[in-house]
Design an enzyme around this catalytic site. Sequence first.
Site, PDB file in Angstrom:
ATOM      1  N   CYS A   2       0.842  -1.188   0.000  1.00  0.00           N
ATOM      2  CA  CYS A   2       0.000   0.000   0.000  1.00  0.00           C
ATOM      3  C   CYS A   2       0.885   1.250   0.000  1.00  0.00           C
ATOM      4  CB  CYS A   2      -0.946   0.080   1.186  1.00  0.00           C
ATOM      5  SG  CYS A   2      -2.030  -1.329   1.347  1.00  0.00           S
ATOM      6  N   ARG A  27       3.817  -0.484  -4.888  1.00  0.00           N
ATOM      7  CA  ARG A  27       3.604  -0.966  -3.512  1.00  0.00           C
ATOM      8  C   ARG A  27       2.284  -1.713  -3.347  1.00  0.00           C
ATOM      9  NH1 ARG A  27       6.939   1.897   0.500  1.00  0.00           N
ATOM     10  NH2 ARG A  27       5.589   0.978   2.043  1.00  0.00           N
ATOM     11  N   TRP A  72      -3.075  -2.728  -1.498  1.00  0.00           N
ATOM     12  CA  TRP A  72      -2.830  -4.172  -1.658  1.00  0.00           C
ATOM     13  C   TRP A  72      -3.680  -4.820  -0.566  1.00  0.00           C
ATOM     14  CZ3 TRP A  72      -0.883  -8.262   1.290  1.00  0.00           C
ATOM     15  CH2 TRP A  72      -0.501  -9.402   0.579  1.00  0.00           C
ATOM     16  N   ASN A  98      -1.940   2.477   6.028  1.00  0.00           N
ATOM     17  CA  ASN A  98      -1.103   1.312   5.681  1.00  0.00           C
ATOM     18  C   ASN A  98      -0.860   0.536   6.963  1.00  0.00           C
ATOM     19  OD1 ASN A  98      -0.836   2.241   3.116  1.00  0.00           O
ATOM     20  ND2 ASN A  98       1.350   2.694   3.246  1.00  0.00           N
ATOM     21  N   GLY A  99      -0.858  -0.780   6.872  1.00  0.00           N
ATOM     22  CA  GLY A  99      -0.603  -1.589   8.069  1.00  0.00           C
ATOM     23  C   GLY A  99      -1.826  -2.432   8.388  1.00  0.00           C
ATOM     24  N   GLU A 480      16.349 -18.796  -7.779  1.00  0.00           N
ATOM     25  CA  GLU A 480      16.020 -17.431  -8.162  1.00  0.00           C
ATOM     26  C   GLU A 480      15.371 -17.413  -9.552  1.00  0.00           C
ATOM     27  OE1 GLU A 480      15.620 -14.816  -6.721  1.00  0.00           O
ATOM     28  OE2 GLU A 480      15.815 -13.197  -8.178  1.00  0.00           O
ATOM     29  N   LYS A 484      11.534 -16.090 -10.316  1.00  0.00           N
ATOM     30  CA  LYS A 484      11.252 -15.025 -11.288  1.00  0.00           C
ATOM     31  C   LYS A 484      10.182 -15.465 -12.289  1.00  0.00           C
ATOM     32  CE  LYS A 484      12.687 -12.310  -9.718  1.00  0.00           C
ATOM     33  NZ  LYS A 484      13.667 -12.033  -8.704  1.00  0.00           N
ATOM     34  N   HIS A 503      15.877 -37.788  -6.586  1.00  0.00           N
ATOM     35  CA  HIS A 503      15.185 -38.284  -5.381  1.00  0.00           C
ATOM     36  C   HIS A 503      13.702 -37.920  -5.387  1.00  0.00           C
ATOM     37  CE1 HIS A 503      18.914 -39.647  -3.593  1.00  0.00           C
ATOM     38  NE2 HIS A 503      19.454 -38.482  -3.903  1.00  0.00           N
TER      39      HIS A 503
HETATM   40  O1  M6R Z   1      12.480  -5.952  -0.023  1.00  0.00           O
HETATM   41  P1  M6R Z   1      12.983  -7.342   0.267  1.00  0.00           P
HETATM   42  O2  M6R Z   1      14.282  -7.619  -0.449  1.00  0.00           O
HETATM   43  O3  M6R Z   1      13.080  -7.660   1.720  1.00  0.00           O
HETATM   44  O4  M6R Z   1      11.884  -8.284  -0.361  1.00  0.00           O
HETATM   45  C1  M6R Z   1      11.935  -9.665  -0.182  1.00  0.00           C
HETATM   46  C2  M6R Z   1      10.964 -10.386  -1.092  1.00  0.00           C
HETATM   47  O5  M6R Z   1       9.653  -9.987  -0.805  1.00  0.00           O
HETATM   48  C3  M6R Z   1      11.266 -10.108  -2.575  1.00  0.00           C
HETATM   49  O6  M6R Z   1      12.561 -10.457  -2.921  1.00  0.00           O
HETATM   50  C4  M6R Z   1      10.284 -10.877  -3.478  1.00  0.00           C
HETATM   51  O7  M6R Z   1      10.475 -12.254  -3.350  1.00  0.00           O
HETATM   52  C5  M6R Z   1      10.436 -10.417  -4.926  1.00  0.00           C
HETATM   53  N1  M6R Z   1       9.154 -10.163  -5.492  1.00  0.00           N
HETATM   54  C6  M6R Z   1      11.173 -11.396  -5.780  1.00  0.00           C
HETATM   55  O8  M6R Z   1      11.311 -10.959  -7.086  1.00  0.00           O
END
Ligand code: M6R
Length: 606
Positions: A2, A27, A72, A98-99, A480, A484, A503
């Site tokens: 948010c 956000r 969000w 927010n929160g 990773e 993605k 496995h």
């Molecule tokens: O801001 P941060 O690096 O703490 O965020 C961590 C994860 O939320 C962030 O890496 C998320 O997994 C991404 N969307 C990955 O692309």
Amino acid sequence: MCGIIGYIGHQQAIPFLLDGLRRLEYRGYDSSGVAVKNGDISVHKKTGKVADLEASLPTKVEGTCGIAHTRWATHGGVTDENAHPHCSADGKIALVHNGIIENARSLRNYLEKEGIKLRSETDSEVLVHMIDREISTGAKPLTAVRRTLKRARGTWGICVVFESHEKIICARNGSPLVIGLGSGENWVASDTLPLQALTQQVIRLEDGDLAEVSVDGIKTSRFDGRTTDSEVTSLDGEWGEAELGDYPHFMLKEIHEQPEALRQCLTGRLDLKNGNARLGGLGLTAKQLQKIPHVRLLGCGTALHASQVGRLVIEQLARVPTVAHVSSEFRHNNPVIETDAIHFAVSQSGETADTLAAVKEIQLKGGEVRGVINVVGSTIARQCGRGCYIHSGPEQSVASTKAFSNMVAALSLFAIQIGRARSLSREKGKHLVKSLQKVPQLVEEYLANQGPIDEVVDLVKDAKSVLFLGRGISAPVAREGALKLMEIAYIPCLAYPAGEMKHGPIALLEEGSPVVVVAPNDSLKEKTVSSIQECRARGAKIILIHEEGDSIAEEADISIPVPATDPMFTPMLTVLPLQLIAYKAALALGCDVDRPRNLAKSVTVE
Ligand code: M6R
């Protein structure tokens, strides 16, 4: 999660609010809304993107004071009613939040018993009605907000406007708020991105702070009523452009920014003469580094994968036991904390609630945590107090790319620094420092010649699932790549250390199954070739990420070479094709690359 933007001054508020919302849309982007004060308060809310809100606004929304929010969803579905701002019954007070208000249920019951009809399913709406009740007893706006927050439990960054008062009341507890200072005008925002083009002078509210923001000044005070002198800080000195420029998407822009981002991270931190690295912000002497019993790294998502790479580099170069932890699990497992161990919180945003909670757990048990963070002045950076910034510049695409590379680079610097304080020779240190210094150039070379990414996209875009494999330092790179592709192209992906494939996951393979293998020219390569052969024997198609000139290319159905580097630094190169595969697959499938469904850039709820 948010975004909030507010404006009070002598100009029309709506252009600032809409521009701020666009910059904050990363956000959260399931709905948005504005409240603008012009005598009375006019509120407009809409599900969808900020562009949908903008299209739905009347031609003229006038007023020189307003607040806005991009959401969000946490409590309540994605509906116009649940979008912020929320208003008091008579429409004379509007609030954005927010929160999470944890005791919203009991406050709602109380309000309903008092005959107040709530219009949304959100936790946030209760706050505006509570404030209204305080106002009706004669309380001033600041007092009304303070009394309300005393009855609330949870986290908040809030902004409130009142029909009959020329001010915005803000409060922070666990959700960041920054006040941007102008001349005869001021702004409030949930992060500095929308402020950068408007002012360089900011006040970052602390947890427990409240602020009265008016045209000609800011008054800050604490939850208990004490007034405070807030420190004005400058936004100068951070590199990077928050605009899209000529790129179609932030993700592509950020992938291409990696050479410069890496230079920003490495500059001034490499000691070529002594084969060493300098991370002065850590505040650790060579003597202290010699005595450290172990290192622990904490992160989520991409930051976790970077930590897993960092763990291996630190352990290899410094021979000190190192573990990477999933932040969201950490504090729930009652971890044992050794006070002389080193803990790192790794985060791009510096706002991730799970990582913040892990930091607090360690601190509560007497341990010290250092930040490896991108966003300067963010909550985790400040909670840690010490650490190193990774200097990636603003990252706005939800899919994190350049932050991964810079986290790996920063942790590699630390690995060299602690290694040199222990058993790593000067000669080896010199070789490593030289190799690390060359990485940005190699990244540039790869980005200029990316290999057959489109062929890979044709293979994966309609696949039932994609398996990613790697060994050693390439196992987290494989994870990773899977993250993605999954998060922006919605293709189910599985990532495994290559040796584990036999496995279980091997059962998924059938004729034509795409398997992405990350196999740089390191000591584990031969073993990875065996895994490739096991996959091929089941009809799988091998997409191989390998180093240029390596004969392993013959094992591939589609071969993607990357420039060769020291085995410790290959993740900063092998990750590049994986980022591009995800980007191009998402495009081919018509997905919203920068704003994938259900996600948000910074995840500020546990
Ligand atoms: O801001 P941060 O690096 O703490 O965020 C961590 C994860 O939320 C962030 O890496 C998320 O997994 C991404 N969307 C990955 O692309």
